[in-house]
Design an enzyme around this catalytic site. Structure first.
Site, PDB file in Angstrom:
ATOM      1  CG  ASN A   1       1.530   0.689   4.318  1.00  0.00           C
ATOM      2  OD1 ASN A   1       1.258  -0.494   4.148  1.00  0.00           O
ATOM      3  ND2 ASN A   1       2.770   1.139   4.366  1.00  0.00           N
ATOM      4  N   GLY A   2      -0.810  -1.011   6.316  1.00  0.00           N
ATOM      5  CA  GLY A   2      -0.558  -1.840   7.495  1.00  0.00           C
ATOM      6  C   GLY A   2      -1.755  -2.720   7.781  1.00  0.00           C
TER       7      GLY A   2
ATOM      8  CD  GLU B   1       9.421 -12.441  -8.053  1.00  0.00           C
ATOM      9  OE1 GLU B   1       8.764 -11.974  -7.120  1.00  0.00           O
ATOM     10  OE2 GLU B   1      10.664 -12.363  -8.104  1.00  0.00           O
TER      11      GLU B   1
ATOM     12  NE  ARG C   1       4.623   1.602   0.154  1.00  0.00           N
ATOM     13  CZ  ARG C   1       5.575   1.307   1.019  1.00  0.00           C
ATOM     14  NH1 ARG C   1       6.834   1.397   0.662  1.00  0.00           N
ATOM     15  NH2 ARG C   1       5.278   0.914   2.246  1.00  0.00           N
TER      16      ARG C   1
ATOM     17  CG  HIS D   1      15.035 -39.193  -2.732  1.00  0.00           C
ATOM     18  ND1 HIS D   1      15.290 -40.505  -2.371  1.00  0.00           N
ATOM     19  CD2 HIS D   1      16.252 -38.621  -2.925  1.00  0.00           C
ATOM     20  CE1 HIS D   1      16.598 -40.709  -2.314  1.00  0.00           C
ATOM     21  NE2 HIS D   1      17.205 -39.575  -2.654  1.00  0.00           N
TER      22      HIS D   1
ATOM     23  CE  LYS E   1      11.542  -3.728  -4.747  1.00  0.00           C
ATOM     24  NZ  LYS E   1      12.185  -4.871  -5.424  1.00  0.00           N
TER      25      LYS E   1
ATOM     26  CE  LYS F   1      13.386 -12.480  -9.127  1.00  0.00           C
ATOM     27  NZ  LYS F   1      13.798 -11.853  -7.913  1.00  0.00           N
TER      28      LYS F   1
ATOM     29  CD1 TRP G   1      -0.127  -6.450  -2.923  1.00  0.00           C
ATOM     30  CD2 TRP G   1      -0.438  -6.919  -0.756  1.00  0.00           C
ATOM     31  NE1 TRP G   1       0.201  -7.768  -2.722  1.00  0.00           N
ATOM     32  CE2 TRP G   1       0.023  -8.088  -1.412  1.00  0.00           C
ATOM     33  CE3 TRP G   1      -0.708  -6.987   0.606  1.00  0.00           C
ATOM     34  CZ2 TRP G   1       0.223  -9.291  -0.757  1.00  0.00           C
ATOM     35  CZ3 TRP G   1      -0.505  -8.188   1.265  1.00  0.00           C
ATOM     36  CH2 TRP G   1      -0.039  -9.319   0.594  1.00  0.00           C
TER      37      TRP G   1
ATOM     38  CB  CYS H   1      -0.951   0.100   1.179  1.00  0.00           C
ATOM     39  SG  CYS H   1      -2.137  -1.241   1.232  1.00  0.00           S
TER      40      CYS H   1
ATOM     41  CD  GLU I   1      16.281 -14.544  -6.608  1.00  0.00           C
ATOM     42  OE1 GLU I   1      15.631 -15.009  -5.649  1.00  0.00           O
ATOM     43  OE2 GLU I   1      16.048 -13.421  -7.086  1.00  0.00           O
TER      44      GLU I   1
HETATM   45  C1  F6R Z   1      11.222 -11.415  -5.086  1.00  0.00           C
HETATM   46  C2  F6R Z   1      11.276 -10.386  -4.067  1.00  0.00           C
HETATM   47  C3  F6R Z   1      10.811 -10.757  -2.706  1.00  0.00           C
HETATM   48  C4  F6R Z   1      11.643 -10.026  -1.631  1.00  0.00           C
HETATM   49  C5  F6R Z   1      11.060 -10.306  -0.236  1.00  0.00           C
HETATM   50  C6  F6R Z   1      11.868  -9.636   0.846  1.00  0.00           C
HETATM   51  O1  F6R Z   1      11.700 -10.945  -6.306  1.00  0.00           O
HETATM   52  O2  F6R Z   1      11.645  -9.272  -4.310  1.00  0.00           O
HETATM   53  O3  F6R Z   1      10.826 -12.130  -2.499  1.00  0.00           O
HETATM   54  O4  F6R Z   1      12.962 -10.465  -1.716  1.00  0.00           O
HETATM   55  O5  F6R Z   1       9.749  -9.856  -0.168  1.00  0.00           O
HETATM   56  O6  F6R Z   1      11.863  -8.254   0.698  1.00  0.00           O
HETATM   57  P1  F6R Z   1      12.944  -7.340   1.389  1.00  0.00           P
HETATM   58  O7  F6R Z   1      14.261  -7.688   0.785  1.00  0.00           O
HETATM   59  O8  F6R Z   1      12.526  -5.938   1.092  1.00  0.00           O
HETATM   60  O9  F6R Z   1      12.912  -7.680   2.851  1.00  0.00           O
END
Ligand code: F6R
Length: 608
Positions: A101-102, A488, A27, A504, A603, A485, A75, A2, A481
């Site tokens: 936000n929260g 998502e 956000r 397994h 984010k 990537k 969000w 948010c 990772e």
């Molecule tokens: C994936 C991604 C998320 C963040 C996770 C932690 O591409 O960006 O998985 O890595 O939400 O976020 P931070 O690093 O801001 O604590």
């Protein structure tokens, strides 16, 4: 998680609020809304969907009038994305408008009580109870009402509040969720993050927990919960405005992938002086460092994946047991942590609720905490004992790339630094590691200069329905990772598997044409991964193999092969992640996905 923006000045507020929301859309982006005080009335416009829906609804802000207003991009946590659940929320009589936000954890109890008192709720959100509480407790003093309302709320919040009876003020408060105040000339602003106000000002206050800001045209006053004024020094933001713009690229994600060599150089540069690693941020004596029996790494998502790489690196170099823990799990499992445990938390935003709370738990148990954080002055950076900043610059795309890479770089710096202090690496190894680390940015550039290969492979493989990423040792850490990537941003189902574990159970999912991305960079285990490649091929898999330049022989093993430059084994993830980022990006682009704002994500995850 948010985004909030607010404006008070002499100009029409709506166009600025919309442009601010645009910068905060990362956000959250399932709905957006504005509220302006138009000649004594609080007028709200909100729309489900991305910000462009709200722009259309308001004719780019032209049909909303007023020089004071608040805006929000959402969000969803409580209540599905919809017009009615979008913020701002009005109190029953329309006297108060709130953006939030929260999460308000006790909102159900509050809602029940307020409903009994005759308040009528429109939405399913937790936020609406805040607007109704303002209405319920208001007896003429806005400040007293704010304090009363805050005393009733459990949870986390950043709030922007408009009051119809106080048409020349915005109220801003926060607890655990970030909020800044921008200082202008005859106008002032609030925002969840700096990019929203950067076009207007570079002078800000960062609001702290339980501070109440009263924002007027001619000034800002900040109070504590006892109504005592709080003095704050304004902060000057050095950011380059371009850093928060796409700069000619179609997507922030691609721009940020391309920025990695620079982000790495910026991060490494201050920490390498005269051929030595300098980590002055770590306030631990050699004796304290020697006393640690264990390292705990706490993080979420991609930052956690950095932690998994770090486990392999630290255990190999330092010979200390390392646990990489998902912050959300660590918090609630009564972890075995004490003053003989060093805790490292990793977070781009520095605001991730799970990571922050896990860090507090580790601190409570006596552990020394070093945070690796990208956002200056963020909550995690402030609360850790020591903080090492990654200098990746603002990361706007929801899927992290350059933050991941710079976090890895800090891990390597720490491995060399601690390895030396603990006498675990020789002088020759020290020099060799440091030389290799300094060459990583150029080698990444080399991979980026060849990005067409990943574009081509993406064009051949973007129809894949399921993808398996497999690897052993540090390649397994990297596969986590690579898989995240891809899934998502492209919405293709993918899984990361330790290559030896496949047989397994999961190998039963491999059928004709299943795409398997085999990571084969770890020198000692190339033979083993080749066997795993053959096992999946025998079941019909199409294998794309990523390996180092010296393993040209793998061309005849896999259907497609991608080569990365050589470096020391532990640093290979820094190079190998780049083709995986590019692959995910190009696949998502070919599928027409909203790359910078994938569905259901945000984010900075400031809720549990
Ligand atoms: C994936 C991604 C998320 C963040 C996770 C932690 O591409 O960006 O998985 O890595 O939400 O976020 P931070 O690093 O801001 O604590």
């Amino acid at each position: 998680m948010c985004g909030i923006v607010g404006y008070i000045g002499e100009e029409q507020a709506a166009p600025f609020l919309l442009s601010g929301l645009e910068k905060l859309e990362y956000r959250g982006y399932d709905s957006a809304g504005l509220c302006l005080n138009d000649n004594g009335e609080l007028v709200v416009k909100k729309a489900k969907g991305k910000l462009k829906e709200l722009k259309t609804l308001t004719d780019d802000g032209k049909n909303l009038h007023g020089t004071i207003g608040i805006g929000h991009t959402r969000w969803a946590t409580h209540g599905e994305p919809s017009d009615v659940n979008a913020h701002p929320h009005l109190s029953t009589s329309g006297r108060f408008a709130v953006v939030h936000n929260g999460i308000i954890e006790n909102y159900l109890i509050l809602k029940e009580k307020l409903t009994e008192k005759g308040m009528v709720f429109q939405s399913n959100t937790d936020t609406e109870v805040i607007a109704q509480l303002f209405e319920y407790y208001y007896q003429g003093s806005l400040m007293d009402t704010v304090i009363k309302v805050l005393s009733k709320l459990d949870g986390s919040y950043a709030l922007g509040v408009l009051s119809r009876d106080n048409p020349d003020e915005i109220i801003a408060v926060r607890k655990e969720s970030p909020l800044i105040i921008g200082l202008g000339n005859g106008e002032n602003y609030i925002a969840s993050d700096i990019p929203a106000i950067l076009s207007k000002t570079r002078t800000i206050y960062r609001l702290e927990n339980d501070e109440i800001a009263v924002i007027r045209r001619d000034g800002v006053q900040i109070y504590n919960l006892d109504k005592e004024p709080v003095h704050k020094e304004p902060e000057h933001i050095e950011w380059d405005v371009d850093a928060a713009e796409k700069g000619g690229y179609e997507h922030f994600m691609f721009k940020e992938i391309m920025e990695q060599p620079k982000a790495l150089r910026d991060t490494l540069h201050p920490h390498i002086q005269d051929g030595r690693v300098v980590l002055d941020e770590i306030h631990l004596t050699a004796e304290q460092i020697r006393s640690f029996r264990k390292i705990n790494i706490l993080a979420c998502g991609s930052a956690y994946h950095v932690g998994v790489v770090a486990k392999y690196v630290f255990e190999k170099v330092l010979r200390i047991p390392v646990e990489a823990d998902l912050a959300s799990e660590f918090r609630y499992r009564d972890p075995i942590v004490d003053d003989k445990t060093l805790t490292i938390v990793i977070s781009q935003s520095g605001e991730t609720a799970d990571t922050k709370e896990a860090m507090k738990e580790a601190k409570r148990r006596g552990s020394h905490v070093i945070a690796i954080v990208n956002v200056l002055g963020s909550a995690i950076a402030k609360e850790a004992h020591d903080v090492i900043y990654t200098l990746a610059g603002p990361e706007i795309a929801v899927a992290t790339t350059k933050a991941y890479s710079t976090q890895l770089a800090v891990i390597y710096l720490m491995a060399i630094y601690f390895g030396d202090l603990l006498g675990k690496i020789s002088d020759t190894e020290y020099k060799c590691y440091l030389r290799e680390l300094q060459m990583i940015p150029d080698k990444i550039q080399q991979i980026l200069d060849n990005s067409e290969q990943m574009q081509y492979l993406a064009s051949q493989l973007f129809h894949a329905g399921d993808v398996f990423f497999i690897g052993r040792n540090i390649d397994y850490a990297l596969s986590l990772e690579g898989s995240l990537k891809l899934k998502e941003i492209s919405y293709i189902h993918s899984e990361a598997y330790a290559a030896g574990e496949l047989k397994h159970g999961t190998i039963s999912l491999i059928e004709n044409g299943t795409l398997v991305i085999a990571l084969a960079t770890h020198e000692e285990l190339i033979g083993k991964i080749v066997s795993n490649i053959q096992e999946v091929q025998a079941r019909g898999a199409y294998v794309l193999c990523l390996t180092t330049e010296k393993h040209q022989e793998l061309k005849s093993v896999a259907q497609s092969t991608v080569f990365i430059p050589q470096t020391c084994d532990m640093m290979l993830p820094s190079l190998a992640v780049v083709p995986l980022q590019l692959f995910a990006y190009y696949v998502a682009a070919l599928k027409g996905c909203d790359i910078d704002k994938p569905r259901n994500l945000a984010k900075s995850v400031t809720v549990e």
